[in-house]
Motif scaffolding. Structure first.
Motif, PDB file in Angstrom:
ATOM      1  N   GLY A   9       1.018  -1.209  -0.099  1.00 41.89           N
ATOM      2  CA  GLY A   9      -0.046   0.133  -0.208  1.00 41.89           C
ATOM      3  C   GLY A   9       0.798   1.265  -0.118  1.00 41.89           C
ATOM      4  N   GLY A  10       0.228   2.209  -0.344  1.00 42.04           N
ATOM      5  CA  GLY A  10       0.899   3.709   0.022  1.00 42.04           C
ATOM      6  C   GLY A  10       0.288   4.808  -0.846  1.00 42.04           C
ATOM      7  N   LEU A  11       0.913   5.928  -1.265  1.00 40.76           N
ATOM      8  CA  LEU A  11       0.066   7.041  -1.426  1.00 40.76           C
ATOM      9  C   LEU A  11       0.615   6.998  -3.035  1.00 40.76           C
ATOM     10  CD1 LEU A  11      -1.217   9.718  -1.500  1.00 40.76           C
ATOM     11  CD2 LEU A  11       1.078  10.550  -0.872  1.00 40.76           C
ATOM     12  N   VAL A  12      -0.553   7.270  -4.015  1.00 40.27           N
ATOM     13  CA  VAL A  12      -0.299   7.283  -5.387  1.00 40.27           C
ATOM     14  C   VAL A  12      -1.354   8.257  -6.037  1.00 40.27           C
ATOM     15  CG1 VAL A  12      -2.105   5.558  -5.775  1.00 40.27           C
ATOM     16  CG2 VAL A  12      -0.292   5.742  -7.376  1.00 40.27           C
ATOM     17  N   SER A  17      -0.890   3.328 -10.523  1.00 40.22           N
ATOM     18  CA  SER A  17      -1.053   1.934 -10.022  1.00 40.22           C
ATOM     19  C   SER A  17      -0.305   1.379  -8.937  1.00 40.22           C
ATOM     20  CB  SER A  17      -0.178   0.960 -11.573  1.00 40.22           C
ATOM     21  OG  SER A  17      -1.109   1.233 -12.599  1.00 40.22           O
ATOM     22  N   LEU A  18      -0.742   0.471  -8.377  1.00 37.23           N
ATOM     23  CA  LEU A  18      -0.407  -0.152  -7.055  1.00 37.23           C
ATOM     24  C   LEU A  18      -0.223  -1.611  -7.086  1.00 37.23           C
ATOM     25  CD1 LEU A  18      -1.043   2.225  -3.929  1.00 37.23           C
ATOM     26  CD2 LEU A  18       1.125   1.677  -5.055  1.00 37.23           C
ATOM     27  N   ARG A  19       0.668  -2.504  -6.597  1.00 36.82           N
ATOM     28  CA  ARG A  19       0.289  -3.882  -6.745  1.00 36.82           C
ATOM     29  C   ARG A  19       0.285  -4.453  -5.096  1.00 36.82           C
ATOM     30  NH1 ARG A  19       3.449  -9.245  -8.892  1.00 36.82           N
ATOM     31  NH2 ARG A  19       5.060  -8.405  -7.247  1.00 36.82           N
ATOM     32  N   GLY A  66     -12.138  -4.509 -14.806  1.00 34.47           N
ATOM     33  CA  GLY A  66     -11.279  -3.995 -15.788  1.00 34.47           C
ATOM     34  C   GLY A  66     -10.115  -3.195 -15.211  1.00 34.47           C
ATOM     35  N   ARG A  67     -10.128  -2.849 -13.943  1.00 29.44           N
ATOM     36  CA  ARG A  67      -8.954  -2.108 -13.312  1.00 29.44           C
ATOM     37  C   ARG A  67      -8.079  -2.790 -12.410  1.00 29.44           C
ATOM     38  NH1 ARG A  67     -10.015   2.060 -10.035  1.00 29.44           N
ATOM     39  NH2 ARG A  67     -11.841   1.336  -9.364  1.00 29.44           N
ATOM     40  N   PHE A  68      -8.610  -3.627 -11.810  1.00 29.12           N
ATOM     41  CA  PHE A  68      -7.864  -4.342 -10.850  1.00 29.12           C
ATOM     42  C   PHE A  68      -7.791  -5.960 -11.126  1.00 29.12           C
ATOM     43  CE2 PHE A  68      -9.122  -2.027  -6.663  1.00 29.12           C
ATOM     44  CZ  PHE A  68      -8.775  -0.943  -7.282  1.00 29.12           C
ATOM     45  N   THR A  69      -6.644  -6.555 -10.869  1.00 35.18           N
ATOM     46  CA  THR A  69      -6.467  -8.020 -11.372  1.00 35.18           C
ATOM     47  C   THR A  69      -5.820  -8.687 -10.134  1.00 35.18           C
ATOM     48  OG1 THR A  69      -5.847  -7.187 -13.593  1.00 35.18           O
ATOM     49  CG2 THR A  69      -5.358  -9.639 -13.007  1.00 35.18           C
ATOM     50  N   ILE A  70      -6.571  -9.846  -9.957  1.00 37.68           N
ATOM     51  CA  ILE A  70      -6.010 -10.628  -8.838  1.00 37.68           C
ATOM     52  C   ILE A  70      -5.462 -11.817  -9.304  1.00 37.68           C
ATOM     53  CG2 ILE A  70      -8.375 -12.306  -8.694  1.00 37.68           C
ATOM     54  CD1 ILE A  70      -7.937 -12.177  -5.591  1.00 37.68           C
ATOM     55  N   SER A  71      -4.249 -12.261  -8.682  1.00 37.89           N
ATOM     56  CA  SER A  71      -3.571 -13.479  -9.080  1.00 37.89           C
ATOM     57  C   SER A  71      -2.891 -14.039  -7.819  1.00 37.89           C
ATOM     58  CB  SER A  71      -2.426 -13.040 -10.132  1.00 37.89           C
ATOM     59  OG  SER A  71      -1.636 -12.188  -9.539  1.00 37.89           O
ATOM     60  N   ARG A  72      -2.253 -15.310  -8.022  1.00 34.98           N
ATOM     61  CA  ARG A  72      -1.787 -15.915  -6.941  1.00 34.98           C
ATOM     62  C   ARG A  72      -0.529 -16.684  -7.573  1.00 34.98           C
ATOM     63  NH1 ARG A  72      -6.065 -19.216  -3.802  1.00 34.98           N
ATOM     64  NH2 ARG A  72      -4.439 -19.728  -2.447  1.00 34.98           N
ATOM     65  N   ASP A  73       0.519 -17.103  -6.562  1.00 37.61           N
ATOM     66  CA  ASP A  73       1.659 -17.638  -6.930  1.00 37.61           C
ATOM     67  C   ASP A  73       1.727 -18.681  -5.488  1.00 37.61           C
ATOM     68  OD1 ASP A  73       4.051 -19.187  -7.044  1.00 37.61           O
ATOM     69  OD2 ASP A  73       5.261 -17.258  -7.870  1.00 37.61           O
ATOM     70  N   ALA A  75       3.486 -21.200  -5.096  1.00 39.48           N
ATOM     71  CA  ALA A  75       4.890 -21.751  -4.675  1.00 39.48           C
ATOM     72  C   ALA A  75       5.339 -20.643  -3.806  1.00 39.48           C
ATOM     73  CB  ALA A  75       5.602 -21.617  -5.914  1.00 39.48           C
ATOM     74  N   LYS A  76       4.902 -19.504  -3.771  1.00 32.91           N
ATOM     75  CA  LYS A  76       5.452 -18.444  -3.048  1.00 32.91           C
ATOM     76  C   LYS A  76       4.405 -18.275  -1.824  1.00 32.91           C
ATOM     77  CE  LYS A  76       8.457 -15.915  -6.488  1.00 32.91           C
ATOM     78  NZ  LYS A  76       8.577 -14.721  -7.087  1.00 32.91           N
ATOM     79  N   ASN A  77       3.263 -18.856  -1.905  1.00 31.80           N
ATOM     80  CA  ASN A  77       2.154 -18.277  -0.771  1.00 31.80           C
ATOM     81  C   ASN A  77       1.945 -17.047  -0.628  1.00 31.80           C
ATOM     82  OD1 ASN A  77       2.024 -21.194   0.271  1.00 31.80           O
ATOM     83  ND2 ASN A  77       2.897 -20.730   2.264  1.00 31.80           N
ATOM     84  N   THR A  78       1.842 -16.620  -1.771  1.00 35.90           N
ATOM     85  CA  THR A  78       1.297 -15.220  -1.981  1.00 35.90           C
ATOM     86  C   THR A  78       0.234 -14.896  -2.993  1.00 35.90           C
ATOM     87  OG1 THR A  78       3.492 -14.542  -1.515  1.00 35.90           O
ATOM     88  CG2 THR A  78       2.280 -12.817  -2.475  1.00 35.90           C
ATOM     89  N   VAL A  79      -0.696 -14.220  -2.585  1.00 31.87           N
ATOM     90  CA  VAL A  79      -1.661 -13.616  -3.581  1.00 31.87           C
ATOM     91  C   VAL A  79      -1.509 -11.999  -3.929  1.00 31.87           C
ATOM     92  CG1 VAL A  79      -4.221 -13.245  -3.698  1.00 31.87           C
ATOM     93  CG2 VAL A  79      -3.363 -15.256  -2.945  1.00 31.87           C
ATOM     94  N   TYR A  80      -1.717 -11.657  -5.056  1.00 27.32           N
ATOM     95  CA  TYR A  80      -1.487 -10.303  -5.388  1.00 27.32           C
ATOM     96  C   TYR A  80      -2.815  -9.606  -6.021  1.00 27.32           C
ATOM     97  CZ  TYR A  80       3.114 -12.193  -5.969  1.00 27.32           C
ATOM     98  OH  TYR A  80       4.427 -12.809  -5.555  1.00 27.32           O
ATOM     99  N   LEU A  81      -3.097  -8.395  -5.920  1.00 24.92           N
ATOM    100  CA  LEU A  81      -3.865  -7.418  -6.428  1.00 24.92           C
ATOM    101  C   LEU A  81      -3.268  -6.377  -7.279  1.00 24.92           C
ATOM    102  CD1 LEU A  81      -7.252  -7.257  -6.676  1.00 24.92           C
ATOM    103  CD2 LEU A  81      -6.822  -5.451  -4.666  1.00 24.92           C
ATOM    104  N   GLN A  82      -3.172  -6.346  -8.421  1.00 22.90           N
ATOM    105  CA  GLN A  82      -2.923  -5.215  -9.134  1.00 22.90           C
ATOM    106  C   GLN A  82      -3.958  -4.182  -9.270  1.00 22.90           C
ATOM    107  OE1 GLN A  82       0.457  -5.062 -10.711  1.00 22.90           O
ATOM    108  NE2 GLN A  82      -0.531  -2.915 -11.260  1.00 22.90           N
ATOM    109  N   MET A  83      -3.676  -3.038  -9.177  1.00 23.18           N
ATOM    110  CA  MET A  83      -4.638  -2.159  -9.247  1.00 23.18           C
ATOM    111  C   MET A  83      -4.206  -0.996 -10.316  1.00 23.18           C
ATOM    112  SD  MET A  83      -5.531  -1.605  -5.354  1.00 23.18           S
ATOM    113  CE  MET A  83      -4.082  -1.004  -4.730  1.00 23.18           C
ATOM    114  N   ASP A  84      -4.727  -0.899 -11.208  1.00 27.14           N
ATOM    115  CA  ASP A  84      -4.591   0.370 -12.238  1.00 27.14           C
ATOM    116  C   ASP A  84      -5.750   1.144 -12.390  1.00 27.14           C
ATOM    117  OD1 ASP A  84      -3.501  -2.593 -14.182  1.00 27.14           O
ATOM    118  OD2 ASP A  84      -2.152  -1.091 -13.081  1.00 27.14           O
ATOM    119  N   SER A  85      -5.430   2.341 -12.984  1.00 28.38           N
ATOM    120  CA  SER A  85      -6.332   3.627 -13.030  1.00 28.38           C
ATOM    121  C   SER A  85      -7.002   3.958 -11.852  1.00 28.38           C
ATOM    122  CB  SER A  85      -7.281   3.128 -14.168  1.00 28.38           C
ATOM    123  OG  SER A  85      -6.687   2.618 -15.432  1.00 28.38           O
ATOM    124  N   LEU A  86      -6.179   3.880 -10.754  1.00 33.56           N
ATOM    125  CA  LEU A  86      -6.779   4.322  -9.481  1.00 33.56           C
ATOM    126  C   LEU A  86      -7.470   5.487  -9.188  1.00 33.56           C
ATOM    127  CD1 LEU A  86      -3.977   2.793  -7.510  1.00 33.56           C
ATOM    128  CD2 LEU A  86      -6.007   2.075  -7.243  1.00 33.56           C
TER     129      LEU A  86
END
Length: 119
Positions: A9-12, A17-19, A66-73, A75-86
């Motif tokens: 998280g953070g300021l944008v 975009s943030l992931r 259309g703006r956010f994309t969820i994915s997971r790995d 093998a790394k025990n990690t899930v991501y949320l790519q956030m675009d056009s915030l």
């Protein structure tokens, strides 16, 4: 038992975009459906997206399609949320959560990460 820790998280600025990342402990994390939620000040917690244990299926709420994309790995025990056009209205604390496949509700929650979008 699963423990979840969000980061990224953070300021944008608006349009940026943030992931977000959600790191999980536990050998069986790959068996859990995982979701992202958010809560803005004075508002109820809102579901954003979910991904099944094998990433075979994803689901999004209309406001982020259309703006956010969820994915997971797994093998790394990690899930991501790519956030675009915030947008400024995306400002909130973002949480990841996990549940067993057949569970009606999310049982495990992270502590949250703040996302602030400036106009």
């Amino acid at each position: 038992q699963v423990q979840l820790v969000e980061s990224g998280g953070g300021l944008v600025q608006a349009g940026g975009s943030l992931r977000l990342s959600c790191a999980a402990s536990g050998r069986t994390f790959s068996m859990y459906t995982t979701g992202w939620f958010r809560q803005a000040p004075g508002k109820e917690r809102e579901f954003l997206a979910a991904i099944t244990s094998t990433a075979s299926s994803t689901h999004y709420t209309d406001s982020v399609k259309g703006r956010f994309t969820i994915s997971r790995d797994n093998a790394k025990n990690t899930v991501y949320l790519q956030m675009d056009s915030l947008k400024p209205e995306d400002t909130a604390v973002y949480y990841c959560a996990a549940k067993e496949r057949l569970s009606p509700q999310y049982n495990y929650w992270g502590q949250g990460t703040q996302v602030t979008v400036s106009s």
